[in-house]
Design a protein around this motif. Sequence first.
Motif: not given
Length: 362
Positions: A307-320
């Motif tokens: 998965l490539r987060p569009a915005v790391n700061a907001t999308d990566l925590p949702v993935i996790v």
Amino acid sequence: MAQHPLNLGVALDGYGWHPQAWRRTLVADPTAAPVTSGRHWAQLAATAERGLLDFLTIDDSLAAQPGRREEIDPRRLAGRADAVLVASRIAPVTRNIGLIPVATVTHTEPFHVSKAIATLDFVSHGRAGWQARVSPTAHEAAAFGRRTVLDGTELFDEAADFVDVVRRLWDSWEDDAVIRDVATGRYVNRDKLHYIDFRGSYFSVKGPSITPRPPQGQPVVAALAHAQPVYEFANAAADLVFVTPSDEASVRALLGRVDGNVIADLVVSFAGDSDFRSDAQIFAGAPADLVELLLGWHDLGLAGFRLRPAVNATDLPVIVDEVVPYLQRAGRFRTRYRDGETLRERFGLPASVNRYAEAGSS
């Protein structure tokens, strides 16, 4: 019937894969660390490992900005740190997540890449990988000033030789070459170091490496494939193949063309923003809908997803914090790491036999 767990990783680049990820990050947090800082990467890696992800990749290229344009766009993030060195910075502050930096094979030397990835494997205790990438543009070639750009066929022929040389250099020391025998005063057994004597159209490398054989023997080699010459290169050279399907039909088609562990790339934007260009499919829905898509494509035969987060700061925590728990409840993802597991073991790759030790014992 229980389904086989899927592999899940994230692709990290700058502040994210959206062209304006840098602005969105800094608007929300003006103190956000620059992308050239160790703190930036350590924080991302800690978040990814909290989600028990299999691996993360660190993007890199010979251009200052994503894409193949020569002219630098002042509105987009420019400037990047070396991905292999970033991975080495991350390694000591993580324990389990696999680390797969990009290292370009065009205009560079396999000797240098082999020892860099071997070193990463040592400092990460067997969690290293390498995503091989070519450089096809004239302006990138001009930045090096060594030669003109190769055509498509030559690029991937050279890339295949490059990976072959790297793998041979990893094998040029046997696992037990370093003996450190105080009684005899011998540190290394010279009989267990081997010349690779590679001679090809693009490289002539005698070896051996200056770095002992990595803990995994052969760190995991990956490639991103989205055209016929790259499929052929990936099938011949890579352990993991990242692909960019757009729907179930394209998943089936790709599985018919690519061998081994096939990992589908998806850009994810949980803010619902899909209005930007990407080589990979952009998903802009809810976490539950993403999981439904992942499970469906996994059932078709994919080994997993990057998965490539569009915005790391907001999308990566949702993935996790949201996507991973959905997958766990579906019985498709781990609830803890296995202690001491190497990246090869995580992907079910066989133990790597040293070609020179095998030849020497026959």
